[in-house]
Design an enzyme around this catalytic site. Structure first.
Site, PDB file in Angstrom:
ATOM      1  N   GLY A  91       0.816  -1.200   0.000  1.00 18.00           N
ATOM      2  CA  GLY A  91       0.000   0.000   0.000  1.00 18.00           C
ATOM      3  C   GLY A  91       0.853   1.255   0.000  1.00 18.00           C
ATOM      4  O   GLY A  91       2.087   1.208   0.081  1.00 18.00           O
ATOM      5  N   GLU A  92       0.191   2.411  -0.134  1.00 20.96           N
ATOM      6  CA  GLU A  92       0.875   3.704  -0.115  1.00 20.96           C
ATOM      7  C   GLU A  92       1.179   4.122   1.313  1.00 20.96           C
ATOM      8  O   GLU A  92       0.313   4.067   2.182  1.00 20.96           O
ATOM      9  CB  GLU A  92       0.006   4.786  -0.739  1.00 20.96           C
ATOM     10  CG  GLU A  92      -0.165   4.727  -2.236  1.00 20.96           C
ATOM     11  CD  GLU A  92      -0.892   5.956  -2.770  1.00 20.96           C
ATOM     12  OE1 GLU A  92      -1.411   6.742  -1.959  1.00 20.96           O
ATOM     13  OE2 GLU A  92      -0.946   6.120  -3.997  1.00 20.96           O
ATOM     14  N   MET A  93       2.400   4.577   1.557  1.00 20.94           N
ATOM     15  CA  MET A  93       2.734   5.235   2.817  1.00 20.94           C
ATOM     16  C   MET A  93       2.441   6.731   2.729  1.00 20.94           C
ATOM     17  O   MET A  93       2.203   7.398   3.732  1.00 20.94           O
ATOM     18  CB  MET A  93       4.207   5.047   3.156  1.00 20.94           C
ATOM     19  CG  MET A  93       4.631   3.625   3.434  1.00 20.94           C
ATOM     20  SD  MET A  93       6.309   3.588   4.110  1.00 20.94           S
ATOM     21  CE  MET A  93       7.257   4.223   2.712  1.00 20.94           C
TER      22      MET A  93
END
Length: 379
Positions: free
Chosen positions: A232-234
């Site tokens: 996922g995106e941080m």
């Protein structure tokens, strides 16, 4: 969970248009859907929102000749990146982002809607998620729904308001983008809370805060009391290769780190993926497809916060399997794609729609099934 199919009453009140491709096990969607939601109730898959707008469709897998049927439209403005899950025969949709009116700026929604297949009707529930959900994920556990991740509403809404205020002035819009993207991951305040919603009592419960950075677009799967969160995106434009597993107990969730996702089949650095498909098959956790910005990990590691500036968003087809404590690549999707819907159907993971290289919406529906080291793809 009570099995629910499209009844004669539903079909009588639903939109009568159907979309059949009987030569296929899983007929293609009537339109491409990316950034939408999908669940399975009994033998029927429900999919909609995202690029489908307010439209929703149902596919009854118990029928010999299968066709997507258009059902009652979502009653509120269209939205992307909502979260959805099914409990006790009903579909629940949480949040998402979109425009409340044609001339409004993009913003995060925080309502909860329920769809009842027995009556083909939607209702707006008298509740809101304590932490807004857009770019997050929902999974059902018994009679409750667990929600995790997503963008911060104030920061996300503020960015789009500032972009709208900049109008056609490129220098101003570039300045807004630069200010937005040059922040540390923790400064975006992506969701770290695990929320539990129980529809029967219309109540919310906190299951605690994860001990790692918040995520948007993570691959989230639940098997029994084990909750897996992969990649996922941080922050906008920057993914992580990290993976985690939480054991759910009455007192909360105990977390441990899983091995990072291994390098892609093409070699090189594993940037991590967002918008990947996920589910369980053959005793393994599958993570497939998704997208990232190759080169962003190196730029971020070198101190560049706007890590994806000048890079090309790239979609992938690798199918990873986690067995025990080890990742392996077990195959490839028929096409590069991400940001679609993952449906668990017994030992199969059904992939519904998604986004292709360049942003095109996919109509394709097919399943993955792992038998030993053989990945079977069925469409």
């Amino acid at each position: 969970m009570k099995a629910v199919a499209l009844t004669a009453a539903l079909l009588a009140t639903a939109t009568t248009q159907s979309f059949a491709q009987t030569a296929q096990t899983y007929p293609d969607l009537p339109i491409g859907i990316k950034n939408g939601v999908g669940v399975m109730i009994g033998n029927t898959i429900y999919a909609g929102l995202g690029t489908a707008g307010q439209k929703f469709y149902a596919l009854d897998l118990s029928k010999t000749e299968r066709a997507w049927v258009e059902i009652a439209a979502f009653p509120d403005p269209a939205r992307d990146q909502a979260a959805a899950a099914a409990v006790n025969g009903k579909l629940y949709v949480f949040g998402g982002n979109g425009k409340s009116a044609p001339d409004a700026t993009t913003a995060v929604f925080n309502q909860v809607h329920a769809y009842d297949p027995a009556t083909n009707t939607w209702s707006l529930l008298p509740t809101r998620a304590p932490r807004e959900i857009a770019g997050g994920t929902a999974v059902a556990q018994g009679d409750r729904i667990l929600l995790f991740g997503g963008v911060n509403r104030n920061i996300f809404d503020g960015y789009f308001k500032d972009i709208a205020a900049a109008g056609t002035d490129k220098a101003k819009s570039d300045a807004v983008a630069h200010a937005y993207f040059t922040q540390r991951p923790q400064d975006y305040f992506f969701g770290r809370d695990v929320q539990a919603y129980t529809p029967a009592t219309n109540t919310w419960q906190s299951l605690g805060v994860v001990p790692f950075t918040g995520r948007a677009g993570a691959a989230v799967s639940l098997q029994g009391n084990a909750l897996a969160i992969v990649n996922g995106e941080m922050k906008p434009g920057l993914r992580t290769a990290a993976a985690h597993r939480g054991t759910i107990t009455e007192s909360g969730i105990t977390w441990r780190n899983l091995p990072d996702l291994i390098s892609p089949a093409s070699g090189g650095v594993q940037e991590g993926v967002a918008g990947a498909f996920t589910g369980y098959s053959g005793g393994a956790l599958l993570v497939a497809g998704g997208a990232n910005f190759p080169g962003s990990t190196a730029k971020y590691g070198a101190g560049t916060l706007y890590a994806h500036e000048g890079l090309t968003k790239t979609w992938h087809s690798d199918v990873y399997a986690l067995r025990g404590n080890r990742w392996s690549i077990v195959g490839q999707l028929p096409q590069v794609q991400g940001y679609g819907m993952s449906i668990q159907n017994g030992n199969e993971v059904i992939l519904v729609g998604g986004e292709l290289q360049g942003g095109t919406s996919s109509t394709k529906v097919f399943s993955l099934e792992l038998n030993g080291n053989e990945l079977k793809i069925k469409d």
